[in-house]
Design an enzyme around this catalytic site. Structure first.
Site, PDB file in Angstrom:
ATOM      1  N   CYS A   1      -3.588  -3.381   8.068  1.00  0.00           N
ATOM      2  CA  CYS A   1      -4.939  -2.848   8.227  1.00  0.00           C
ATOM      3  C   CYS A   1      -5.906  -3.410   7.189  1.00  0.00           C
ATOM      4  CB  CYS A   1      -4.915  -1.328   8.108  1.00  0.00           C
ATOM      5  SG  CYS A   1      -6.444  -0.554   8.687  1.00  0.00           S
TER       6      CYS A   1
ATOM      7  N   ASP B   1      -1.388  10.107   7.478  1.00  0.00           N
ATOM      8  CA  ASP B   1      -1.836   9.360   6.304  1.00  0.00           C
ATOM      9  C   ASP B   1      -2.028  10.336   5.164  1.00  0.00           C
ATOM     10  OD1 ASP B   1      -4.681   7.085   5.658  1.00  0.00           O
ATOM     11  OD2 ASP B   1      -2.747   7.352   4.658  1.00  0.00           O
TER      12      ASP B   1
HETATM   13  O1  LIG Z   1      -8.680   0.942   4.584  1.00  0.00           O
HETATM   14  C1  LIG Z   1      -9.767   1.456   4.348  1.00  0.00           C
HETATM   15  O2  LIG Z   1     -10.591   0.989   3.513  1.00  0.00           O
HETATM   16  C2  LIG Z   1     -10.177   2.703   5.071  1.00  0.00           C
HETATM   17  C3  LIG Z   1     -11.443   3.245   4.822  1.00  0.00           C
HETATM   18  C4  LIG Z   1     -11.826   4.411   5.490  1.00  0.00           C
HETATM   19  C5  LIG Z   1     -10.984   5.009   6.410  1.00  0.00           C
HETATM   20  C6  LIG Z   1      -9.729   4.470   6.681  1.00  0.00           C
HETATM   21  C7  LIG Z   1      -9.319   3.322   6.009  1.00  0.00           C
HETATM   22  N1  LIG Z   1      -8.072   2.777   6.251  1.00  0.00           N
HETATM   23  C8  LIG Z   1      -7.265   3.328   7.286  1.00  0.00           C
HETATM   24  C9  LIG Z   1      -5.899   2.779   7.411  1.00  0.00           C
HETATM   25  O3  LIG Z   1      -5.363   2.743   8.519  1.00  0.00           O
HETATM   26  C10 LIG Z   1      -5.121   2.439   6.171  1.00  0.00           C
HETATM   27  O4  LIG Z   1      -4.209   1.403   6.488  1.00  0.00           O
HETATM   28  C11 LIG Z   1      -4.352   3.686   5.743  1.00  0.00           C
HETATM   29  O5  LIG Z   1      -5.282   4.644   5.287  1.00  0.00           O
HETATM   30  C12 LIG Z   1      -3.321   3.388   4.659  1.00  0.00           C
HETATM   31  O6  LIG Z   1      -3.959   2.822   3.570  1.00  0.00           O
HETATM   32  P1  LIG Z   1      -3.068   2.441   2.275  1.00  0.00           P
HETATM   33  O7  LIG Z   1      -2.560   3.729   1.705  1.00  0.00           O
HETATM   34  O8  LIG Z   1      -4.037   1.732   1.375  1.00  0.00           O
HETATM   35  O9  LIG Z   1      -1.950   1.554   2.730  1.00  0.00           O
END
Ligand SMILES: O=C(O)c1ccccc1NCC(=O)[C@H](O)[C@H](O)COP(=O)(O)O
Length: 214
Positions: A9, A132
């Site tokens: 992502c 999440d």
């Molecule tokens: O990734 C972002 O910046 C984000 C911003 C606002 C809403 C959602 C966002 N990401 C969503 C996703 O699917 C991410 O992959 C997920 O939250 C996991 O993130 P991480 O813990 O950094 O792997």
């Protein structure tokens, strides 16, 4: 077909997108949220989408979007999946699905078992839940902060619809996370970056290799 599939992502450059595709990602995610360091403009999304083969699904990530944003992003990115990562109610998820005709994922922000109580209300409204980690009150981002929740909360949980695991995953912990939760689809952003918003091709490859070996 690997047992565990993976979404990378928050991609925003051709090189890192190509690394996700080459590494076998099942989904790539494009973030349409200006506060995010991974936010992409529509033109960027269109250019990146051109590089994605048909067997890899393109997810657009949104936070409480209006229909105009959804329409523009879907058109620009040729999106297959709409991921709602804000406070969208089941009725809104259902309306987005009906209007767009796309697969709709709803992020469920988890810190305690109480946060799982709302999962069932999305049955028939969304196609998939994305569990999440809940981000701190007042944080700029409702996701993408590299935070984990207690994966044991999902042990024995009766999932009301298809689901994916997200939040603080990386190549080193994804095996443990899958072992504890039984996830068949995982999602990562921070864990494959060298800095917020800066995806790392080697970390992407390592994460996808780790999931492919599970
Ligand atoms: O990734 C972002 O910046 C984000 C911003 C606002 C809403 C959602 C966002 N990401 C969503 C996703 O699917 C991410 O992959 C997920 O939250 C996991 O993130 P991480 O813990 O950094 O792997």
């Amino acid at each position: 077909m690997p047992r565990i599939t993976a979404k990378i992502c928050g991609l925003s450059t051709p090189e890192t997108l190509d690394a996700a595709v080459a590494g076998g990602a099942s989904h790539i995610g494009l973030v349409f949220f200006p506060k995010s360091p991974r936010h992409v403009q529509f033109g960027q999304a269109a250019a990146l989408a051109q590089r994605v083969p048909a067997h890899v699904l393109k997810a657009g990530v949104f936070v409480d979007p209006d229909d105009a944003l959804l329409d523009a992003a879907i058109a620009a990115g040729g999106l297959d999946v709409i991921q709602l990562h804000g406070k969208e109610a089941p009725e809104r998820a259902a309306a987005v699905k009906a209007r767009s005709g796309k697969e709709v994922w709803k992020a469920l922000h988890v810190r305690t078992s109480l946060d799982l109580a709302g999962a069932g209300s999305y049955r028939g409204a969304a196609d998939r839940l994305l569990y999440d980690a809940k981000t701190p009150e007042g944080a700029d981002l409702p996701g993408g902060m590299g935070l984990r929740f207690d994966w044991r909360l999902l042990q024995g949980f009766s999932h009301p619809l298809a689901w994916a695991l997200s939040g603080g995953l990386d190549a080193a912990n994804v095996g443990e996370a899958v072992g504890i939760t039984g996830a068949a689809l995982v999602d990562v952003s921070s864990g494959v970056e060298s800095a917020p918003g800066i995806k790392d091709v080697d970390k992407i490859a390592a994460f996808l290799k780790a999931t492919a070996q599970l």
